[in-house]
Structure formats: structure tokens, C-alpha cells
Scaffold this motif. Structure first.
Motif, PDB file in Angstrom:
ATOM      1  N   SER A  99       0.822  -1.213   0.000  1.00 25.60           N
ATOM      2  CA  SER A  99       0.000   0.000   0.000  1.00 25.60           C
ATOM      3  C   SER A  99       0.855   1.262   0.000  1.00 25.60           C
ATOM      4  CB  SER A  99      -0.962   0.005   1.199  1.00 25.60           C
ATOM      5  OG  SER A  99      -0.256  -0.154   2.418  1.00 25.60           O
ATOM      6  N   LEU A 100       1.964   1.260   0.751  1.00 28.98           N
ATOM      7  CA  LEU A 100       2.869   2.407   0.733  1.00 28.98           C
ATOM      8  C   LEU A 100       3.540   2.548  -0.629  1.00 28.98           C
ATOM      9  CD1 LEU A 100       4.677   2.332   4.204  1.00 28.98           C
ATOM     10  CD2 LEU A 100       3.466   4.277   3.228  1.00 28.98           C
ATOM     11  N   CYS A 101       3.901   1.424  -1.231  1.00 30.81           N
ATOM     12  CA  CYS A 101       4.553   1.464  -2.538  1.00 30.81           C
ATOM     13  C   CYS A 101       3.631   2.111  -3.568  1.00 30.81           C
ATOM     14  CB  CYS A 101       4.924   0.048  -2.970  1.00 30.81           C
ATOM     15  SG  CYS A 101       5.957  -0.006  -4.444  1.00 30.81           S
ATOM     16  N   THR A 102       2.344   1.775  -3.514  1.00 32.01           N
ATOM     17  CA  THR A 102       1.381   2.305  -4.478  1.00 32.01           C
ATOM     18  C   THR A 102       1.057   3.769  -4.219  1.00 32.01           C
ATOM     19  OG1 THR A 102       0.385   0.119  -4.767  1.00 32.01           O
ATOM     20  CG2 THR A 102      -0.950   2.022  -5.411  1.00 32.01           C
ATOM     21  N   ALA A 103       0.863   4.130  -2.941  1.00 33.23           N
ATOM     22  CA  ALA A 103       0.362   5.468  -2.613  1.00 33.23           C
ATOM     23  C   ALA A 103       1.441   6.513  -2.410  1.00 33.23           C
ATOM     24  CB  ALA A 103      -0.513   5.391  -1.354  1.00 33.23           C
ATOM     25  N   LYS A 104       2.603   6.125  -1.889  1.00 34.45           N
ATOM     26  CA  LYS A 104       3.613   7.106  -1.504  1.00 34.45           C
ATOM     27  C   LYS A 104       4.851   7.116  -2.399  1.00 34.45           C
ATOM     28  CE  LYS A 104       1.830   9.072   2.187  1.00 34.45           C
ATOM     29  NZ  LYS A 104       1.600  10.535   2.227  1.00 34.45           N
ATOM     30  N   PHE A 105       5.280   5.958  -2.851  1.00 33.09           N
ATOM     31  CA  PHE A 105       6.573   5.876  -3.526  1.00 33.09           C
ATOM     32  C   PHE A 105       6.634   6.570  -4.887  1.00 33.09           C
ATOM     33  CE2 PHE A 105       8.027   3.650  -0.047  1.00 33.09           C
ATOM     34  CZ  PHE A 105       9.297   3.124  -0.222  1.00 33.09           C
ATOM     35  N   PRO A 106       5.586   6.541  -5.709  1.00 32.83           N
ATOM     36  CA  PRO A 106       5.717   7.222  -7.005  1.00 32.83           C
ATOM     37  C   PRO A 106       6.103   8.691  -6.881  1.00 32.83           C
ATOM     38  CG  PRO A 106       3.818   5.768  -7.037  1.00 32.83           C
ATOM     39  CD  PRO A 106       4.316   5.781  -5.616  1.00 32.83           C
ATOM     40  N   ALA A 107       5.464   9.418  -5.965  1.00 29.70           N
ATOM     41  CA  ALA A 107       5.790  10.841  -5.804  1.00 29.70           C
ATOM     42  C   ALA A 107       7.184  11.034  -5.224  1.00 29.70           C
ATOM     43  CB  ALA A 107       4.741  11.512  -4.907  1.00 29.70           C
ATOM     44  N   ILE A 108       7.538  10.228  -4.217  1.00 27.32           N
ATOM     45  CA  ILE A 108       8.850  10.377  -3.578  1.00 27.32           C
ATOM     46  C   ILE A 108       9.965  10.052  -4.559  1.00 27.32           C
ATOM     47  CG2 ILE A 108      10.364   9.511  -1.748  1.00 27.32           C
ATOM     48  CD1 ILE A 108       7.828   8.923  -0.099  1.00 27.32           C
ATOM     49  N   VAL A 109       9.843   8.918  -5.239  1.00 24.29           N
ATOM     50  CA  VAL A 109      10.894   8.488  -6.160  1.00 24.29           C
ATOM     51  C   VAL A 109      10.996   9.433  -7.352  1.00 24.29           C
ATOM     52  CG1 VAL A 109      11.671   6.635  -7.689  1.00 24.29           C
ATOM     53  CG2 VAL A 109      10.740   6.080  -5.428  1.00 24.29           C
ATOM     54  N   SER A 110       9.863   9.921  -7.859  1.00 24.94           N
ATOM     55  CA  SER A 110       9.896  10.847  -8.993  1.00 24.94           C
ATOM     56  C   SER A 110      10.627  12.128  -8.637  1.00 24.94           C
ATOM     57  CB  SER A 110       8.470  11.171  -9.456  1.00 24.94           C
ATOM     58  OG  SER A 110       7.846  10.027  -9.980  1.00 24.94           O
ATOM     59  N   ARG A 111      10.326  12.688  -7.481  1.00 28.87           N
ATOM     60  CA  ARG A 111      10.997  13.915  -7.048  1.00 28.87           C
ATOM     61  C   ARG A 111      12.482  13.661  -6.796  1.00 28.87           C
ATOM     62  NH1 ARG A 111       9.167  15.480  -2.121  1.00 28.87           N
ATOM     63  NH2 ARG A 111      10.268  17.449  -2.356  1.00 28.87           N
ATOM     64  N   PHE A 112      12.781  12.516  -6.187  1.00 30.04           N
ATOM     65  CA  PHE A 112      14.184  12.159  -5.934  1.00 30.04           C
ATOM     66  C   PHE A 112      14.948  12.047  -7.246  1.00 30.04           C
ATOM     67  CE2 PHE A 112      17.859   9.710  -4.920  1.00 30.04           C
ATOM     68  CZ  PHE A 112      18.113   9.862  -3.557  1.00 30.04           C
ATOM     69  N   ARG A 113      14.351  11.376  -8.240  1.00 30.54           N
ATOM     70  CA  ARG A 113      15.013  11.172  -9.522  1.00 30.54           C
ATOM     71  C   ARG A 113      15.209  12.484 -10.289  1.00 30.54           C
ATOM     72  NH1 ARG A 113      17.873   7.991 -11.568  1.00 30.54           N
ATOM     73  NH2 ARG A 113      16.818   7.891 -13.569  1.00 30.54           N
ATOM     74  N   GLU A 114      14.293  13.422 -10.122  1.00 29.66           N
ATOM     75  CA  GLU A 114      14.471  14.731 -10.757  1.00 29.66           C
ATOM     76  C   GLU A 114      15.710  15.428 -10.216  1.00 29.66           C
ATOM     77  OE1 GLU A 114      10.956  17.012 -10.198  1.00 29.66           O
ATOM     78  OE2 GLU A 114       9.694  15.708 -11.445  1.00 29.66           O
ATOM     79  N   ARG A 115      15.941  15.257  -8.922  1.00 31.20           N
ATOM     80  CA  ARG A 115      17.073  15.914  -8.267  1.00 31.20           C
ATOM     81  C   ARG A 115      18.366  15.127  -8.455  1.00 31.20           C
ATOM     82  NH1 ARG A 115      17.364  18.971  -3.416  1.00 31.20           N
ATOM     83  NH2 ARG A 115      19.484  19.798  -3.257  1.00 31.20           N
ATOM     84  N   TYR A 116      18.278  13.809  -8.379  1.00 35.32           N
ATOM     85  CA  TYR A 116      19.473  12.963  -8.442  1.00 35.32           C
ATOM     86  C   TYR A 116      19.259  11.861  -9.487  1.00 35.32           C
ATOM     87  CZ  TYR A 116      20.025  15.239  -3.904  1.00 35.32           C
ATOM     88  OH  TYR A 116      20.107  16.162  -2.897  1.00 35.32           O
ATOM     89  N   PRO A 117      19.344  12.196 -10.759  1.00 36.53           N
ATOM     90  CA  PRO A 117      18.998  11.241 -11.825  1.00 36.53           C
ATOM     91  C   PRO A 117      19.930  10.046 -11.943  1.00 36.53           C
ATOM     92  CG  PRO A 117      19.965  13.254 -12.738  1.00 36.53           C
ATOM     93  CD  PRO A 117      19.724  13.521 -11.282  1.00 36.53           C
ATOM     94  N   GLN A 118      21.123  10.097 -11.338  1.00 38.97           N
ATOM     95  CA  GLN A 118      22.060   8.980 -11.471  1.00 38.97           C
ATOM     96  C   GLN A 118      21.802   7.850 -10.473  1.00 38.97           C
ATOM     97  OE1 GLN A 118      26.256   9.686 -12.438  1.00 38.97           O
ATOM     98  NE2 GLN A 118      25.866  11.876 -12.242  1.00 38.97           N
ATOM     99  N   VAL A 119      20.952   8.121  -9.477  1.00 39.55           N
ATOM    100  CA  VAL A 119      20.678   7.107  -8.457  1.00 39.55           C
ATOM    101  C   VAL A 119      19.693   6.074  -9.000  1.00 39.55           C
ATOM    102  CG1 VAL A 119      19.740   6.671  -6.157  1.00 39.55           C
ATOM    103  CG2 VAL A 119      21.145   8.711  -6.570  1.00 39.55           C
ATOM    104  N   LYS A 120      20.063   4.800  -8.921  1.00 36.85           N
ATOM    105  CA  LYS A 120      19.192   3.718  -9.345  1.00 36.85           C
ATOM    106  C   LYS A 120      18.478   3.122  -8.132  1.00 36.85           C
ATOM    107  CE  LYS A 120      21.967   2.461 -13.385  1.00 36.85           C
ATOM    108  NZ  LYS A 120      22.718   1.382 -14.070  1.00 36.85           N
ATOM    109  N   PHE A 121      17.183   2.882  -8.299  1.00 35.66           N
ATOM    110  CA  PHE A 121      16.364   2.349  -7.217  1.00 35.66           C
ATOM    111  C   PHE A 121      16.059   0.870  -7.432  1.00 35.66           C
ATOM    112  CE2 PHE A 121      15.521   6.740  -6.260  1.00 35.66           C
ATOM    113  CZ  PHE A 121      15.161   6.747  -4.925  1.00 35.66           C
ATOM    114  N   GLN A 122      16.061   0.133  -6.342  1.00 34.90           N
ATOM    115  CA  GLN A 122      15.489  -1.206  -6.303  1.00 34.90           C
ATOM    116  C   GLN A 122      14.521  -1.226  -5.136  1.00 34.90           C
ATOM    117  OE1 GLN A 122      18.234  -4.492  -6.078  1.00 34.90           O
ATOM    118  NE2 GLN A 122      16.623  -6.009  -5.825  1.00 34.90           N
ATOM    119  N   ILE A 123      13.271  -1.570  -5.405  1.00 34.24           N
ATOM    120  CA  ILE A 123      12.238  -1.570  -4.365  1.00 34.24           C
ATOM    121  C   ILE A 123      11.716  -2.987  -4.201  1.00 34.24           C
ATOM    122  CG2 ILE A 123       9.962  -0.699  -3.691  1.00 34.24           C
ATOM    123  CD1 ILE A 123      10.596   1.814  -5.384  1.00 34.24           C
ATOM    124  N   THR A 124      11.761  -3.479  -2.977  1.00 36.32           N
ATOM    125  CA  THR A 124      11.264  -4.812  -2.651  1.00 36.32           C
ATOM    126  C   THR A 124      10.008  -4.677  -1.803  1.00 36.32           C
ATOM    127  OG1 THR A 124      13.456  -5.841  -2.747  1.00 36.32           O
ATOM    128  CG2 THR A 124      11.774  -6.973  -1.439  1.00 36.32           C
TER     129      THR A 124
END
Length: 318
Positions: A99-124
């Protein structure tokens, strides 16, 4: 004594297995065995007791583990301090619940990637128990979970925020003339999320809502467990007409058909704002859990981890 020996020792201690440590580190099992024997010879003491396929730290091994973790922590901190002025680029492996992955992570990861595009994410995605076990075995950088307050002397808690778990339904759920409804069963609009406790569905009793069809997460979801435990304390129970781990599917079912669910407020806040779902207030029932971010105390907090925690905290004020 070499750093790779310390790393091998720590992995074997965490996983309680030479074979699993070898798999994790990309070594052969014999290479792990040799490295541990060399450490034991140099230190003049036995570090592990062998019990079949499992290995367990001796008292001296437990003592050495504290020193090994301290050494590796300082090595990581020194290595990373050499690159403090560089752009963030180290990968992040984060564990969370569905539920957190669906509701919270898209906005957090998108903003993070805009600021730090070289960071690669793996989410389990997993249950809190699964994710905690992975964190303790150094298989995740950090975890972001929803649960009752958790604590261990081996963890660092980076964030803790109360999260109400609410009964929700479509505004059209309520028949004409029900408390809190307008004409033809239309729910009166709510004044923003801040007033969710005053949501306009009126008050219902526990017995009233238990007569209605429920769409619920499966029993291993901790907020489902919290509901079942509360009902048991009241000598009540319910049998849902639908059980599924996918909260997005439950939300679609609520919007399209008559039914109730019990979900974290964050999972339905968008639908509440848009008026497609409404909170159902149930007399004398208030259940909250906590969104919590942890990492292991022996895990060096990288700049990437630090920034993710900051973005997750900032998301609450958006």
C-alpha cells in the motif's frame, strides 16, 4: 587481517550460514571457510560453533562482531567522505509494503530522480516481518513500513508518523435519508483532508457496518489484523466478500460497487479529495498505525539514504 575477511565474517554471522554468506558475497563456500579459519587462527579463538548446516557465534565471536562492524562502518564513512562533493549516484535498495509502494513511492521516487537522476532504485515489497528480516541480513539499505510502533536496539528509526486506518465507501453507498447524506443519497462534500474525522457520511455503529459487504486486504496485512483483533475484543467478526492484497483493486471496487473497506488514510486520500470515496465514521472505533523508516545500526547511512529520508518526510507537507 583483511577487510574482505571482516566482511565475510559479518555476513556469516548475520545469515548464520557459510553457504548463504558465500552466495551473498559471490564466493565459493570453501573460500568462506578458509577466510573464517584464517581469522580464528589470527585471533587465537573460535568464532563460530558449527551446528549441522547452521553456524552460531561463540561468546568471543559475538564480541568480535561488534569490533568488526565498527571497523567496516568507519571504512565506509571514510570512503564516502572522499566523494561528498560529487553528485549522488550510489544505488538504493528499499523495502516497503504494497500500500505504501502504491500510494507514496511514485511521488517520492519521482521527485528524488528529478534531483538525483544517477541514483538507481530497487524496491522490494513484502510484509513488515519479511522486510525486517532482510534488513537485519543486510539485504536492504532501509525499510519503510506501516505497523504498530517497532523498536530494536539494532535499528535506527529515521521517521515515525501516526497514520489513521479508516473505514471507506463510495459516497453513493448510503441510501437516501441516511445521516450525513444529501438528496438522493448524495454525500455532502467534505472540507479537505484535514477534516477527515468530520467526513460527511454521518455516524454508524459497529453492528450497522458489519451487516454490509466488505472488500478487505488478506489476513497477513497488519491493518487487517488490527481490525480482526479489535472485532475479536468486541466479540464480533466479519466475513469479507472479497480478499485481495492489491489495495488499488479494492479502491476500484469501492468506487464501482456497494461495499466497505478498512484502509490506511494515505491509500485513499486522493479519492477522498476527488470525492469518489468518503470516510465512514464508526462510533467508538479509532485505529491508528505508524509509518516508520528504519535502517540497521551497523549500516552506514549514505547520502542517498539520507536524502530519501528527507524526501519521504517532505512528502508529508505537500
Amino acid at each position: 587481517m583483511e577487510l574482505r575477511q571482516l566482511q565475510t565474517f559479518v555476513q556469516a554471522a548475520q545469515l548464520q550460514s557459510f553457504s548463504r554468506a558465500a552466495l551473498q558475497l559471490g564466493y565459493s563456500q570453501s573460500a568462506v571457510t578458509v577466510q573464517i579459519r584464517m581469522l580464528e587462527k589470527e585471533l587465537g579463538t573460535r568464532l563460530f560453533d558449527r551446528m549441522g548446516k547452521q553456524v552460531v557465534l561463540t561468546a568471543q565471536g559475538q564480541k568480535f562482531l561488534e569490533h568488526a562492524n565498527t571497523i567496516l562502518y568507519e571504512v565506509d564513512r571514510t570512503r564516502l567522505s572522499m566523494h561528498e562533493d560529487e553528485e549522488l549516484k550510489n544505488p538504493l535498495h528499499i523495502g516497503t509494503i504494497e500500500s505504501l509502494c502504491t500510494a507514496k513511492f511514485p511521488a517520492i521516487v519521482s521527485r528524488f530522480r528529478e534531483r538525483y537522476p544517477q541514483v538507481k532504485f530497487q524496491i522490494t515489497v513484502g510484509t513488515p516481518e519479511e522486510l525486517i528480516r532482510m534488513m537485519e541480513h543486510d539485504l536492504l539499505d532501509m525499510i519503510y513500513i506501516l505497523d504498530a510502533p517497532r523498536w530494536s536496539e539494532n535499528w535506527v528509526k529515521a521517521m515515525e508518523l501516526a497514520e489513521p486506518i479508516v473505514f471507506v465507501a463510495s459516497p453513493s453507498f448510503w441510501s437516501e435519508g441516511s445521516p450525513g447524506t444529501g438528496k438522493a443519497g448524495e454525500t455532502v462534500p467534505c472540507a479537505g483532508l484535514e477534516g477527515w474525522r468530520e467526513a460527511c457520511t454521518g455516524h454508524k455503529t459497529l453492528d450497522e457496518i458489519l451487516q454490509e459487504p466488505f472488500f478487505l486486504t488478506e489476513k497477513n496485512a497488519n491493518y487487517r489484523q488490527a481490525l480482526d483483533q479489535y472485532l475479536a475484543s468486541c466479540h464480533r467478526s466479519l466475513s469479507p466478500v472479497l480478499e485481495i492484497s492489491d489495495t488499488a483493486f479494492i479502491i476500484q471496487m469501492l468506487e464501482q460497487s456497494r461495499g466497505l473497506s478498512f484502509l490506511p488514510l494515505f491509500a485513499v486520500q486522493k479519492q477522498i479529495r476527488e470525492g469518489t470515496l468518503a470516510v465512514v465514521k464508526v462510533d467508538n472505533v479509532e485505529i491508528s498505525m505508524y509509518r516508520q523508516i528504519f535502517y540497521h545500526k551497523n549500516k552506514f547511512k549514505t547520502r542517498e539514504m539520507e536524502q530519501f529520508i528527507a524526501f519521504a518526510s517532505e512528502e508529508e507537507n505537500r
